[in-house]
Design an enzyme around this catalytic site. Structure first.
Site, PDB file in Angstrom:
ATOM      1  N   ARG A 236       0.856  -1.187   0.000  1.00  0.00           N
ATOM      2  CA  ARG A 236       0.000   0.000   0.000  1.00  0.00           C
ATOM      3  C   ARG A 236       0.890   1.233   0.000  1.00  0.00           C
ATOM      4  O   ARG A 236       1.992   1.205   0.581  1.00  0.00           O
ATOM      5  CB  ARG A 236      -0.889   0.038   1.253  1.00  0.00           C
ATOM      6  CG  ARG A 236      -2.099  -0.851   1.211  1.00  0.00           C
ATOM      7  CD  ARG A 236      -3.162  -0.325   0.238  1.00  0.00           C
ATOM      8  NE  ARG A 236      -4.339  -1.170   0.227  1.00  0.00           N
ATOM      9  CZ  ARG A 236      -4.565  -2.177  -0.618  1.00  0.00           C
ATOM     10  NH1 ARG A 236      -3.677  -2.477  -1.542  1.00  0.00           N
ATOM     11  NH2 ARG A 236      -5.693  -2.865  -0.557  1.00  0.00           N
ATOM     12  N   HIS A 284      -1.282   0.609  -9.571  1.00  0.00           N
ATOM     13  CA  HIS A 284      -1.983  -0.248  -8.606  1.00  0.00           C
ATOM     14  C   HIS A 284      -2.739  -1.376  -9.320  1.00  0.00           C
ATOM     15  O   HIS A 284      -3.938  -1.555  -9.124  1.00  0.00           O
ATOM     16  CB  HIS A 284      -2.934   0.584  -7.735  1.00  0.00           C
ATOM     17  CG  HIS A 284      -3.390  -0.162  -6.505  1.00  0.00           C
ATOM     18  ND1 HIS A 284      -3.663   0.446  -5.309  1.00  0.00           N
ATOM     19  CD2 HIS A 284      -3.598  -1.496  -6.287  1.00  0.00           C
ATOM     20  CE1 HIS A 284      -4.040  -0.453  -4.407  1.00  0.00           C
ATOM     21  NE2 HIS A 284      -4.002  -1.653  -4.992  1.00  0.00           N
TER      22      HIS A 284
HETATM   23  P1  NDP Z   1      -1.793 -11.482   4.734  1.00  0.00           P
HETATM   24  O1  NDP Z   1      -2.641 -10.952   5.822  1.00  0.00           O
HETATM   25  O2  NDP Z   1      -1.975 -12.889   4.286  1.00  0.00           O
HETATM   26  O3  NDP Z   1      -0.243 -11.338   5.155  1.00  0.00           O
HETATM   27  C1  NDP Z   1       0.274 -10.209   5.769  1.00  0.00           C
HETATM   28  C2  NDP Z   1       1.704 -10.481   6.184  1.00  0.00           C
HETATM   29  O4  NDP Z   1       2.250  -9.272   6.725  1.00  0.00           O
HETATM   30  C3  NDP Z   1       1.810 -11.549   7.284  1.00  0.00           C
HETATM   31  O5  NDP Z   1       2.948 -12.347   7.087  1.00  0.00           O
HETATM   32  C4  NDP Z   1       1.965 -10.708   8.545  1.00  0.00           C
HETATM   33  O6  NDP Z   1       2.645 -11.346   9.601  1.00  0.00           O
HETATM   34  C5  NDP Z   1       2.796  -9.563   8.014  1.00  0.00           C
HETATM   35  N1  NDP Z   1       2.689  -8.405   8.890  1.00  0.00           N
HETATM   36  C6  NDP Z   1       1.589  -7.689   9.225  1.00  0.00           C
HETATM   37  N2  NDP Z   1       1.889  -6.721  10.099  1.00  0.00           N
HETATM   38  C7  NDP Z   1       3.223  -6.824  10.330  1.00  0.00           C
HETATM   39  C8  NDP Z   1       4.131  -6.129  11.170  1.00  0.00           C
HETATM   40  N3  NDP Z   1       3.732  -5.121  11.956  1.00  0.00           N
HETATM   41  N4  NDP Z   1       5.418  -6.526  11.158  1.00  0.00           N
HETATM   42  C9  NDP Z   1       5.836  -7.549  10.394  1.00  0.00           C
HETATM   43  N5  NDP Z   1       5.019  -8.253   9.583  1.00  0.00           N
HETATM   44  C10 NDP Z   1       3.734  -7.897   9.561  1.00  0.00           C
HETATM   45  O7  NDP Z   1      -1.936 -10.468   3.514  1.00  0.00           O
HETATM   46  P2  NDP Z   1      -1.765 -10.771   1.960  1.00  0.00           P
HETATM   47  O8  NDP Z   1      -0.461 -11.450   1.755  1.00  0.00           O
HETATM   48  O9  NDP Z   1      -2.969 -11.414   1.403  1.00  0.00           O
HETATM   49  O10 NDP Z   1      -1.741  -9.273   1.367  1.00  0.00           O
HETATM   50  C11 NDP Z   1      -0.772  -8.343   1.767  1.00  0.00           C
HETATM   51  C12 NDP Z   1      -1.124  -6.945   1.250  1.00  0.00           C
HETATM   52  O11 NDP Z   1      -0.911  -6.853  -0.156  1.00  0.00           O
HETATM   53  C13 NDP Z   1      -2.594  -6.537   1.401  1.00  0.00           C
HETATM   54  O12 NDP Z   1      -2.882  -6.123   2.714  1.00  0.00           O
HETATM   55  C14 NDP Z   1      -2.711  -5.418   0.402  1.00  0.00           C
HETATM   56  O13 NDP Z   1      -2.411  -4.171   1.018  1.00  0.00           O
HETATM   57  C15 NDP Z   1      -1.637  -5.727  -0.639  1.00  0.00           C
HETATM   58  N6  NDP Z   1      -2.224  -6.065  -1.941  1.00  0.00           N
HETATM   59  C16 NDP Z   1      -1.906  -5.268  -3.008  1.00  0.00           C
HETATM   60  C17 NDP Z   1      -2.393  -5.553  -4.253  1.00  0.00           C
HETATM   61  C18 NDP Z   1      -1.986  -4.756  -5.435  1.00  0.00           C
HETATM   62  O14 NDP Z   1      -2.534  -4.953  -6.520  1.00  0.00           O
HETATM   63  N7  NDP Z   1      -1.008  -3.875  -5.319  1.00  0.00           N
HETATM   64  C19 NDP Z   1      -3.302  -6.691  -4.482  1.00  0.00           C
HETATM   65  C20 NDP Z   1      -3.554  -7.476  -3.299  1.00  0.00           C
HETATM   66  C21 NDP Z   1      -3.031  -7.158  -2.083  1.00  0.00           C
HETATM   67  P3  NDP Z   1       2.065 -12.694  10.267  1.00  0.00           P
HETATM   68  O15 NDP Z   1       2.396 -13.771   9.255  1.00  0.00           O
HETATM   69  O16 NDP Z   1       2.813 -12.847  11.518  1.00  0.00           O
HETATM   70  O17 NDP Z   1       0.591 -12.495  10.438  1.00  0.00           O
HETATM   71  C1  OXD Z   2      -6.176  -5.594  -2.948  1.00  0.00           C
HETATM   72  C2  OXD Z   2      -5.767  -4.633  -3.946  1.00  0.00           C
HETATM   73  O1  OXD Z   2      -6.050  -5.322  -1.775  1.00  0.00           O
HETATM   74  O2  OXD Z   2      -6.207  -4.748  -5.094  1.00  0.00           O
HETATM   75  O3  OXD Z   2      -6.623  -6.694  -3.328  1.00  0.00           O
HETATM   76  O4  OXD Z   2      -4.982  -3.741  -3.659  1.00  0.00           O
END
Ligand code: NDP
Ligand code: OXD
Length: 321
Positions: A236, A284
């Site tokens: 993000r 994005h």
């Molecule tokens: P998940 O919830 O599956 O994974 C999030 C990961 O981030 C986990 O490993 C989590 O740790 C880690 N995390 C969260 N907070 C912290 C912290 N404070 N310190 C260290 N690690 C942290 O999310 P997704 O993988 O499904 O998606 C990730 C992000 O990708 C979404 O939130 C979204 O913002 C972005 N996204 C962007 C898209 C785009 O087109 N650009 C499309 C889809 C998603 P833990 O394993 O310990 O829980």
């Molecule tokens: C999502 C994105 O969060 O598209 O899936 O950014």
């Protein structure tokens, strides 16, 4: 209505979304449940049991008093978490193989682009210069992935298969074959010290806002064949301090950046991100959500939930993701 309605709320300012197509896909998989595309003045809000949403306006969901669950039509729920009037029902995020593969494609594409010196090679072509630089093996480069969740874990696995050295960082401890895993604030510096290409797939939360800043970039390893480290952010925009990124690109703390997300989307026309020679900007769309796949995922969740089963990928509101 016998079967509570499914309300579809898609912010019409979101680009690249065709609300009518989403409605048609939901109708195809929701049986006799009415699917209503909002705004619709004829809808009685009390008849709505489920909402599938993408960036609704803050407070918009509060009108639905009989909601049983909210389905976010994306993986990131930061926009919903910022809504102080969000109904207190399970909030489900997207985690489907289709979206995961798309993100892995983006990550692999951009890691390879920097590893294979594509910025230099494209410029050389424009300048008609034939000066190949030595191409190091993938095993000489370490990719550090921030966020080892649904998306980060898959990208890590595929990059490891390409023979990159892969390290990862998460909030809680993770174990992934072929990936050296770090977790928590205490292990962040050790993780950064190993990373040559930093890939960010973190969610935007109170803990992660602004995490991509000069202090972090200065800790990245500069000893790989790439020289200056590279940043790839598809999480993000709010994760990044944009002035720091530009200043670090200018003074060589960072060698290049691939950015799919920005604090303001699209960035202002005079933003240097559009024109910086070491920035690869995408709008994005690292991983688009596919209406066919996601309507099926949500319909299957509702069927299971109504049969007494549990919803999957429910957001932990205390953690914020
Ligand atoms: P998940 O919830 O599956 O994974 C999030 C990961 O981030 C986990 O490993 C989590 O740790 C880690 N995390 C969260 N907070 C912290 C912290 N404070 N310190 C260290 N690690 C942290 O999310 P997704 O993988 O499904 O998606 C990730 C992000 O990708 C979404 O939130 C979204 O913002 C972005 N996204 C962007 C898209 C785009 O087109 N650009 C499309 C889809 C998603 P833990 O394993 O310990 O829980
Ligand atoms: C999502 C994105 O969060 O598209 O899936 O950014």
């Amino acid at each position: 209505m016998a079967n509570g309605a499914m309300a579809l709320l898609i912010n019409s300012r979101s680009q690249n979304w065709l609300p009518e197509r989403w409605k048609a896909r939901f109708e195809a998989v929701c049986g006799d449940r009415p699917v209503v595309l909002l705004p619709d003045a004829r809808l009685d809000p009390t008849e709505v049991h489920y909402a599938a949403v993408w960036k609704p306006l803050p407070g918009e969901l509060a009108a639905f008093k009989n909601l049983r669950a909210i389905f976010n039509l994306g993986a990131g729920v930061d926009a919903l978490m910022a809504d102080r009037r969000l109904p207190d029902v399970p909030l489900v995020r997207i985690a489907v193989p289709d979206l995961t593969s798309r993100m892995t494609e983006y990550v692999v594409l951009h890691v390879l682009m920097h590893h294979r010196q594509e910025l230099y090679l494209r410029q050389s072509q424009r300048d008609k210069i034939w000066e190949p630089r030595y191409q190091w093996p993938a095993s000489a480069v370490t990719v550090g992935i921030m966020g080892l969740g649904t998306l980060g874990a898959d990208a890590a696995k595929v990059l490891a298969r390409f023979d990159f050295r892969v390290v990862g960082w998460s909030r809680s401890a993770r174990t992934l074959s072929g990936v050296e895993c770090f977790h928590g604030a205490a292990q962040m510096t050790a993780f950064l010290h190993k990373s040559n290409i930093l890939v960010c797939l973190l969610p935007l939360t109170d803990d992660t806002r602004g995490i991509l800043n000069r202090d972090v970039f200065a800790k990245l390893d500069r000893m790989s064949p790439l020289g200056a480290p590279v940043l790839i952010n598809a999480g993000r925009g709010g994760l990044q301090k944009e002035d720091d990124i530009l200043a670090c690109l200018d003074d060589g703390t960072l060698g290049a950046a691939s950015l799919d997300v920005f604090v303001q989307e699209p960035p202002a026309k005079d933003s240097r991100f559009w024109t910086h020679s070491n920035v690869v900007l995408t709008p994005h769309n690292a991983a688009d959500t596919d209406a066919d796949e996601i309507s099926k995922y949500i319909a299957a969740q509702i069927t299971r939930f109504e049969a007494g089963g549990t919803l999957e990928n429910v957001v932990d509101r205390a953690r914020g993701y």
